[in-house]
Design a protein around this motif. Structure first.
Motif, PDB file in Angstrom:
ATOM      1  N   GLN A 118       0.834  -1.201   0.000  1.00 61.76           N
ATOM      2  CA  GLN A 118       0.000   0.000   0.000  1.00 61.76           C
ATOM      3  C   GLN A 118       0.869   1.252   0.000  1.00 61.76           C
ATOM      4  O   GLN A 118       0.576   2.226  -0.700  1.00 61.76           O
ATOM      5  N   VAL A 119       1.921   1.231   0.791  1.00 65.10           N
ATOM      6  CA  VAL A 119       2.824   2.379   0.874  1.00 65.10           C
ATOM      7  C   VAL A 119       3.551   2.564  -0.455  1.00 65.10           C
ATOM      8  O   VAL A 119       3.674   3.693  -0.949  1.00 65.10           O
ATOM      9  N   MET A 120       3.995   1.463  -1.049  1.00 67.58           N
ATOM     10  CA  MET A 120       4.690   1.554  -2.336  1.00 67.58           C
ATOM     11  C   MET A 120       3.748   2.097  -3.417  1.00 67.58           C
ATOM     12  O   MET A 120       4.157   2.926  -4.227  1.00 67.58           O
ATOM     13  N   PHE A 121       2.506   1.654  -3.412  1.00 63.90           N
ATOM     14  CA  PHE A 121       1.517   2.147  -4.367  1.00 63.90           C
ATOM     15  C   PHE A 121       1.327   3.652  -4.185  1.00 63.90           C
ATOM     16  O   PHE A 121       1.253   4.404  -5.154  1.00 63.90           O
ATOM     17  N   CYS A 122       1.272   4.076  -2.930  1.00 65.83           N
ATOM     18  CA  CYS A 122       1.117   5.500  -2.609  1.00 65.83           C
ATOM     19  C   CYS A 122       2.312   6.290  -3.149  1.00 65.83           C
ATOM     20  O   CYS A 122       2.143   7.334  -3.771  1.00 65.83           O
ATOM     21  N   ILE A 123       3.507   5.785  -2.929  1.00 64.04           N
ATOM     22  CA  ILE A 123       4.718   6.469  -3.392  1.00 64.04           C
ATOM     23  C   ILE A 123       4.767   6.508  -4.914  1.00 64.04           C
ATOM     24  O   ILE A 123       5.142   7.521  -5.507  1.00 64.04           O
ATOM     25  N   GLN A 124       4.374   5.420  -5.561  1.00 64.51           N
ATOM     26  CA  GLN A 124       4.397   5.375  -7.025  1.00 64.51           C
ATOM     27  C   GLN A 124       3.458   6.405  -7.636  1.00 64.51           C
ATOM     28  O   GLN A 124       3.712   6.882  -8.741  1.00 64.51           O
ATOM     29  N   GLY A 125       2.415   6.768  -6.919  1.00 64.72           N
ATOM     30  CA  GLY A 125       1.478   7.769  -7.412  1.00 64.72           C
ATOM     31  C   GLY A 125       1.953   9.198  -7.224  1.00 64.72           C
ATOM     32  O   GLY A 125       1.317  10.134  -7.702  1.00 64.72           O
ATOM     33  N   MET A 126       3.064   9.366  -6.529  1.00 64.17           N
ATOM     34  CA  MET A 126       3.599  10.702  -6.278  1.00 64.17           C
ATOM     35  C   MET A 126       4.414  11.173  -7.493  1.00 64.17           C
ATOM     36  O   MET A 126       4.937  10.351  -8.249  1.00 64.17           O
ATOM     37  N   PRO A 127       4.544  12.485  -7.659  1.00 63.20           N
ATOM     38  CA  PRO A 127       5.421  12.987  -8.717  1.00 63.20           C
ATOM     39  C   PRO A 127       6.881  12.626  -8.414  1.00 63.20           C
ATOM     40  O   PRO A 127       7.203  12.169  -7.314  1.00 63.20           O
ATOM     41  N   ARG A 134       9.418  14.421  -7.777  1.00 64.83           N
ATOM     42  CA  ARG A 134       9.925  15.168  -6.618  1.00 64.83           C
ATOM     43  C   ARG A 134       8.733  15.575  -5.757  1.00 64.83           C
ATOM     44  O   ARG A 134       7.735  16.064  -6.263  1.00 64.83           O
ATOM     45  N   PHE A 135       8.830  15.320  -4.460  1.00 64.84           N
ATOM     46  CA  PHE A 135       7.759  15.669  -3.543  1.00 64.84           C
ATOM     47  C   PHE A 135       8.352  15.940  -2.169  1.00 64.84           C
ATOM     48  O   PHE A 135       9.473  15.544  -1.880  1.00 64.84           O
ATOM     49  N   THR A 136       7.569  16.617  -1.355  1.00 63.90           N
ATOM     50  CA  THR A 136       8.040  16.916   0.000  1.00 63.90           C
ATOM     51  C   THR A 136       7.649  15.775   0.939  1.00 63.90           C
ATOM     52  O   THR A 136       6.719  14.999   0.646  1.00 63.90           O
ATOM     53  N   ILE A 137       8.346  15.689   2.034  1.00 66.10           N
ATOM     54  CA  ILE A 137       7.996  14.713   3.061  1.00 66.10           C
ATOM     55  C   ILE A 137       6.588  14.988   3.570  1.00 66.10           C
ATOM     56  O   ILE A 137       5.809  14.056   3.803  1.00 66.10           O
ATOM     57  N   ASP A 190       4.059  16.154   1.906  1.00 63.56           N
ATOM     58  CA  ASP A 190       3.098  15.617   0.936  1.00 63.56           C
ATOM     59  C   ASP A 190       2.948  14.110   1.110  1.00 63.56           C
ATOM     60  O   ASP A 190       1.837  13.576   1.083  1.00 63.56           O
ATOM     61  N   LEU A 191       4.048  13.417   1.288  1.00 59.48           N
ATOM     62  CA  LEU A 191       4.008  11.964   1.469  1.00 59.48           C
ATOM     63  C   LEU A 191       3.296  11.594   2.763  1.00 59.48           C
ATOM     64  O   LEU A 191       2.434  10.710   2.779  1.00 59.48           O
ATOM     65  N   VAL A 192       3.626  12.275   3.834  1.00 54.10           N
ATOM     66  CA  VAL A 192       2.997  11.982   5.124  1.00 54.10           C
ATOM     67  C   VAL A 192       1.489  12.236   5.038  1.00 54.10           C
ATOM     68  O   VAL A 192       0.694  11.437   5.542  1.00 54.10           O
ATOM     69  N   GLU A 193       1.098  13.309   4.371  1.00 53.77           N
ATOM     70  CA  GLU A 193      -0.323  13.607   4.216  1.00 53.77           C
ATOM     71  C   GLU A 193      -1.041  12.460   3.504  1.00 53.77           C
ATOM     72  O   GLU A 193      -2.104  12.009   3.939  1.00 53.77           O
ATOM     73  N   ARG A 194      -0.449  11.975   2.428  1.00 50.46           N
ATOM     74  CA  ARG A 194      -1.063  10.853   1.702  1.00 50.46           C
ATOM     75  C   ARG A 194      -1.105   9.593   2.546  1.00 50.46           C
ATOM     76  O   ARG A 194      -2.081   8.849   2.510  1.00 50.46           O
TER      77      ARG A 194
END
Length: 65
Positions: free
Chosen positions: A10-19, A21-24, A26-30
């Motif tokens: 699930q976490v990898m899927f979330c990361i793969q959907g990110m651009p 370059r992203f901020t920490i 943004d990742l934590v929010e998702r």
């Protein structure tokens, strides 16, 4: 709020959907959103939900204040 457990997939899927370059932040929010969805699904599975009538009663109580 209880602590939710996420699967690595699930976490990898979330990361793969990110651009690229992203901020920490943004990742934590998702990840927080994902964890809340997982928690909500678990509550539904366990029958920890309100009926439509129960919600109407709660809203009516709020409106009386």
């Amino acid at each position: 709020m209880s602590t939710s457990t996420l699967e690595k997939e699930q976490v990898m899927f979330c990361i793969q959907g990110m651009p690229q370059r992203f901020t920490i932040d943004d990742l934590v929010e998702r990840l927080v959103i994902l964890a809340r969805i997982e928690s909500s699904e678990e509550q539904v599975k366990n029958g920890q939900v309100y009926s439509k009538d129960e919600i109407k009663n709660v809203v009516n109580q709020w409106l009386k204040r």
